[in-house]
Design an enzyme around this catalytic site. Sequence first.
Site, short mmCIF file in Angstrom:
data_model
loop_
_atom_site.label_atom_id
_atom_site.label_comp_id
_atom_site.label_asym_id
_atom_site.label_seq_id
_atom_site.Cartn_x
_atom_site.Cartn_y
_atom_site.Cartn_z
N ILE A 199 0.73 -1.13 0.23
CA ILE A 199 -0.14 -0.11 -0.03
C ILE A 199 0.92 1.15 0.13
O ILE A 199 0.74 2.34 -0.82
CB ILE A 199 -1.05 -0.05 1.08
N ASP A 246 11.12 1.84 6.34
CA ASP A 246 10.62 0.62 6.72
C ASP A 246 11.76 -0.25 7.18
O ASP A 246 12.80 0.11 7.25
CB ASP A 246 10.32 -0.05 5.30
N ALA A 261 -4.22 3.50 7.73
CA ALA A 261 -3.78 2.10 8.33
C ALA A 261 -4.47 1.53 9.58
O ALA A 261 -5.44 0.82 9.19
CB ALA A 261 -2.11 2.25 8.41
N ARG A 262 -3.98 1.96 10.53
CA ARG A 262 -4.80 1.60 11.95
C ARG A 262 -4.68 2.54 12.74
O ARG A 262 -3.66 3.41 12.96
CB ARG A 262 -3.83 0.44 12.52
N ASP A 274 -8.98 7.77 8.33
CA ASP A 274 -9.79 6.89 7.90
C ASP A 274 -10.21 5.77 9.03
O ASP A 274 -11.21 4.82 9.04
CB ASP A 274 -9.52 6.11 6.72
N GLU A 284 -12.61 1.57 17.26
CA GLU A 284 -13.76 1.91 16.32
C GLU A 284 -15.01 0.95 16.89
O GLU A 284 -14.70 -0.21 17.34
CB GLU A 284 -13.26 1.23 14.86
N HIS A 316 -13.49 4.34 8.10
CA HIS A 316 -13.00 2.95 7.69
C HIS A 316 -13.43 2.59 6.34
O HIS A 316 -13.81 1.67 6.10
CB HIS A 316 -13.06 2.02 8.67
N GLY A 333 -11.60 2.62 3.63
CA GLY A 333 -10.24 2.48 2.71
C GLY A 333 -10.41 1.37 1.84
O GLY A 333 -10.00 1.54 0.61
N SER A 334 -11.01 0.16 1.92
CA SER A 334 -11.25 -0.79 0.79
C SER A 334 -12.57 -0.87 0.34
O SER A 334 -13.18 -1.52 -0.25
CB SER A 334 -10.76 -2.07 1.64
C1 DGY Z 1 -7.84 -4.38 6.28
O1 DGY Z 1 -8.18 -4.96 5.37
O2 DGY Z 1 -7.18 -4.51 6.94
C2 DGY Z 1 -8.84 -2.94 6.20
O3 DGY Z 1 -8.44 -2.09 7.15
C3 DGY Z 1 -10.23 -3.23 5.75
O4 DGY Z 1 -10.58 -2.12 4.85
#
Ligand code: DGY
Length: 319
Positions: A158, A177, A237-238, A262, A267, A285, A287-288
């Site tokens: 990502i 990284d 991310a988190r 996000d 949560e 959230h 993202g996906s």
């Molecule tokens: C994941 O896949 O870890 C995401 O946070 C869900 O979108």
Amino acid sequence: MAPTLLVSRRLPPVVEQRAAASYSARLNANDEPYSAERLLALAQGADGLLVCPGNTVDAALIGRLPASVKIVATYSVGFDHIDVKAAAQRGLVVTNTPEVLTDATADTAILLMLAAARRAGEGERLLRAGQWDGWRPTQLLGTHVSGKRLGILGMGRIGQAVAKRARGFDMVIHYSDIRRLGPAQEQGAIYHADPDELLGHVDVLSLHMPGGADTAKFLNAARLARLPKGAVVVNSARGTLVDDDALIAALKSGHIAAAGLDVYANEPHLHAGYRTLENVCLLPHLGSATVETRNAMGFRALDNLDAFFAGKPPPDRVA
Ligand code: DGY
């Protein structure tokens, strides 16, 4: 006989159809957010679980899972909600869904970067409140991102997809990284072995590290202070990566010009301090959250389950 699969949330229709065709599937038709107790009750006699990031699969829950459950497939790339050590000790296989959500999540990081830097949330709120009094040269001036320096912490799939998009804005990429990428993947990005050292060199910081105890509250007051005044922070991310009190203080003082978030530590609850801040753009959230990606995530989770129940190694095994 088809294995019994407990599915913890409602999934996209095509994914549920495939699950129902291959398994004796216990679907969650009402999309009820299962408590741990409810999940355990429904898991009785199941062979596998298909869970989501909102389901905490910790050592306590793993210890109470019925012996029939042999695999937990998470409908996510992140698996910090699952205690993989406890799973491994119990001989429970765990899989995730990498790759298929890379582009959607990278798009969301860029969306948040632009929305935060260009004050899109404030602009939208102004219009919705009926308070826009017309174009003015000094109204809602944001931060230019084109040509600026973007710091990426966590240069996995990502992070690299974010870098690719940011190059389209002529941004100079800095990254950190645990491992340095090869030149072909790095594409001129500037590597910092020490993430703390990177912070002083960037105008926008985008987080792409895994969640979990090792990275909890990584972006704390000391690290925020290392960012140049006026920097923009993005987190897709988190939520656990950020010390919320510290970020809110930095947003209030103006040291951090804006943030785009996000994801949140607890949560679906978010720190109340964010709600009243104009200079933070908040998404739930997402993202996906595209049809294509959520279908692909479901198919990837089912590919792993299918492989496991066919006696083959699941391709995305993380425990
Ligand atoms: C994941 O896949 O870890 C995401 O946070 C869900 O979108």
